[in-house]
Design an enzyme around this catalytic site. Structure first.
Site, PDB file in Angstrom:
ATOM      1  N   THR A  40       0.837  -1.192   0.000  1.00  0.00           N
ATOM      2  CA  THR A  40       0.000   0.000   0.000  1.00  0.00           C
ATOM      3  C   THR A  40       0.874   1.244   0.000  1.00  0.00           C
ATOM      4  O   THR A  40       1.978   1.259   0.557  1.00  0.00           O
ATOM      5  CB  THR A  40      -0.941   0.054   1.218  1.00  0.00           C
ATOM      6  OG1 THR A  40      -0.190   0.383   2.401  1.00  0.00           O
ATOM      7  CG2 THR A  40      -1.669  -1.259   1.407  1.00  0.00           C
ATOM      8  N   ASP A  61      -4.512   5.151   2.907  1.00  0.00           N
ATOM      9  CA  ASP A  61      -4.077   5.968   4.033  1.00  0.00           C
ATOM     10  C   ASP A  61      -4.536   5.210   5.272  1.00  0.00           C
ATOM     11  O   ASP A  61      -5.740   5.065   5.507  1.00  0.00           O
ATOM     12  CB  ASP A  61      -4.726   7.350   3.950  1.00  0.00           C
ATOM     13  CG  ASP A  61      -4.353   8.256   5.124  1.00  0.00           C
ATOM     14  OD1 ASP A  61      -3.819   7.747   6.128  1.00  0.00           O
ATOM     15  OD2 ASP A  61      -4.623   9.463   5.039  1.00  0.00           O
ATOM     16  N   ASN A  88       4.249  -1.095   8.450  1.00  0.00           N
ATOM     17  CA  ASN A  88       5.429  -0.259   8.250  1.00  0.00           C
ATOM     18  C   ASN A  88       5.106   1.224   8.120  1.00  0.00           C
ATOM     19  O   ASN A  88       5.936   2.063   8.449  1.00  0.00           O
ATOM     20  CB  ASN A  88       6.164  -0.728   6.980  1.00  0.00           C
ATOM     21  CG  ASN A  88       7.246   0.228   6.561  1.00  0.00           C
ATOM     22  OD1 ASN A  88       8.286   0.344   7.200  1.00  0.00           O
ATOM     23  ND2 ASN A  88       7.007   0.956   5.467  1.00  0.00           N
ATOM     24  N   SER A 139       8.784  -0.896  14.600  1.00  0.00           N
ATOM     25  CA  SER A 139       8.882   0.092  15.664  1.00  0.00           C
ATOM     26  C   SER A 139      10.157   0.897  15.432  1.00  0.00           C
ATOM     27  O   SER A 139      10.410   1.363  14.319  1.00  0.00           O
ATOM     28  CB  SER A 139       8.889  -0.615  17.024  1.00  0.00           C
ATOM     29  OG  SER A 139       9.016   0.303  18.086  1.00  0.00           O
ATOM     30  N   TYR A 153       7.393  11.037  18.984  1.00  0.00           N
ATOM     31  CA  TYR A 153       7.644   9.878  18.117  1.00  0.00           C
ATOM     32  C   TYR A 153       7.887   8.640  18.968  1.00  0.00           C
ATOM     33  O   TYR A 153       7.297   7.574  18.723  1.00  0.00           O
ATOM     34  CB  TYR A 153       8.847  10.153  17.219  1.00  0.00           C
ATOM     35  CG  TYR A 153       9.279   8.964  16.403  1.00  0.00           C
ATOM     36  CD1 TYR A 153       8.495   8.483  15.353  1.00  0.00           C
ATOM     37  CD2 TYR A 153      10.481   8.308  16.674  1.00  0.00           C
ATOM     38  CE1 TYR A 153       8.891   7.396  14.597  1.00  0.00           C
ATOM     39  CE2 TYR A 153      10.883   7.215  15.924  1.00  0.00           C
ATOM     40  CZ  TYR A 153      10.092   6.759  14.892  1.00  0.00           C
ATOM     41  OH  TYR A 153      10.490   5.676  14.148  1.00  0.00           O
ATOM     42  N   LYS A 157       5.799   4.959  19.377  1.00  0.00           N
ATOM     43  CA  LYS A 157       6.426   3.647  19.199  1.00  0.00           C
ATOM     44  C   LYS A 157       6.392   2.830  20.493  1.00  0.00           C
ATOM     45  O   LYS A 157       6.287   1.596  20.451  1.00  0.00           O
ATOM     46  CB  LYS A 157       7.864   3.814  18.706  1.00  0.00           C
ATOM     47  CG  LYS A 157       7.961   4.380  17.290  1.00  0.00           C
ATOM     48  CD  LYS A 157       7.245   3.493  16.274  1.00  0.00           C
ATOM     49  CE  LYS A 157       7.476   3.959  14.849  1.00  0.00           C
ATOM     50  NZ  LYS A 157       6.814   3.080  13.851  1.00  0.00           N
ATOM     51  N   THR A 188      17.931   5.440   5.074  1.00  0.00           N
ATOM     52  CA  THR A 188      16.692   5.674   4.331  1.00  0.00           C
ATOM     53  C   THR A 188      16.476   7.183   4.288  1.00  0.00           C
ATOM     54  O   THR A 188      17.340   7.948   4.723  1.00  0.00           O
ATOM     55  CB  THR A 188      15.503   4.997   5.025  1.00  0.00           C
ATOM     56  OG1 THR A 188      15.282   5.633   6.292  1.00  0.00           O
ATOM     57  CG2 THR A 188      15.782   3.512   5.263  1.00  0.00           C
TER      58      THR A 188
END
Length: 295
Positions: A40, A61, A88, A139, A153, A157, A188
């Site tokens: 997705t 979404d 993810n 996570s 953040y 998590k 990334t």
């Protein structure tokens, strides 16, 4: 020992957020080994391998819960099963706790936690019916060890970790597995672009804590030590294990932070043991009256 005796390739993966980062690398690695990937993205587009007949992409979404139910149903109809669910999709927030506005705080929870919850709840009836499957929740090292500048953040998590631990206990008797993936710094685009949103203000008082984290994020971007291709291979290896771990720590930096966290917890437990355990009601004294003489 792997599961090759139980399942034959291709396996079917459902992965949220395959447009970039771990999701993209994991989808690519699964396709390379001959598996089927149902992925997705927010826009319904991707650049992995559009020509592959084993890749199916849905626009989703994860914060739109009704859409999640619909996409999960359609995904299951493609092959009649899904072997691995990978939650993810998510993003980061950089800023001291006081600096992050409420809307941004709620948004990060809506995606990182409630989006994951929505996908998981939609998938569970299907997984229970097939009596097999593995849920991978992405996570972060920030889900087990908090740090200045990433409070909201990390909170999102930490919530994922608590949910995952409980879920693992609930699903174990059903033959279903849960693994929490805790990456450190990987190369990334997490530290730039739409993946890491920043608080709209910077308070001078936090210059020596979260302020340093802001600068560090800029300096680290593009220099992270972790290879996301190798991370994807490690995740795939876990899904092939007979007894997969509850937690998979990725990266030497993350590994050392977990060790430091465990040491800190152990030190606090030992230093405050007496205070911790002496919090119960007094134990009633045993009856000291002499027993009656035998007749």
């Amino acid at each position: 020992m792997n599961k090759s005796t139980e399942k034959q390739l291709p396996r079917v993966w459902f992965i949220t957020g395959i447009s970039r980062g771990f999701g993209r690398e994991l989808a690519s690695a699964a396709l390379e080994q001959g598996d089927i990937v149902i992925g997705t993205t927010r826009k319904g587009s991707q650049d992995i391998d559009a020509s592959s007949s084993r890749l199916h992409v849905f626009q989703l979404d994860v914060t739109q819960h009704r859409d999640v139910d619909s996409v999960i149903r359609q995904a299951w109809q493609i092959n009649g099963r899904i072997d691995v669910i990978v939650n993810n999709a998510g993003f980061g927030v950089l800023g001291a706790v006081e600096e992050v506005e409420e809307k941004l705080a709620r948004d990060v929870f809506e995606t990182n936690f409630f989006g994951l919850l929505s996908v998981t709840q939609a998938a569970l009836p299907h997984l229970r019916a097939q009596r097999s499957g593995h849920i991978i929740n992405i996570s972060s090292i920030g889900g087990i060890a908090g740090s200045a500048g990433y409070g909201l953040y990390c909170a999102s998590k930490f919530a994922v970790e608590g949910l995952s631990e409980s879920l693992a206990s609930e699903l174990k008797p059903l033959g279903l597995h849960v693994t929490i993936v805790e990456p450190g710094y990987f190369r990334t685009n997490f530290l730039s672009g739409d993946s890491l949103l920043r608080a709209g203000r910077a308070i001078e008082a936090y210059e020596e804590s979260s302020g340093k984290t802001r600068k560090s994020a800029d300096e680290r971007d593009g220099q992270q030590p972790g290879d996301p291709v190798l991370a994807a291979k490690a995740i795939i290896a876990v899904t092939g294990a007979e007894n997969p771990p509850l937690r998979l720590v990725l990266g030497a930096d993350a590994f050392e932070r977990v060790r430091a966290k465990l040491s800190q917890v152990a030190e606090d437990l030992e230093a405050w043991e007496s205070t911790s355990i002496n919090t119960a009601f007094p134990t009633p004294l045993a009856d000291t009256k002499p027993s009656a003489a035998p007749a």
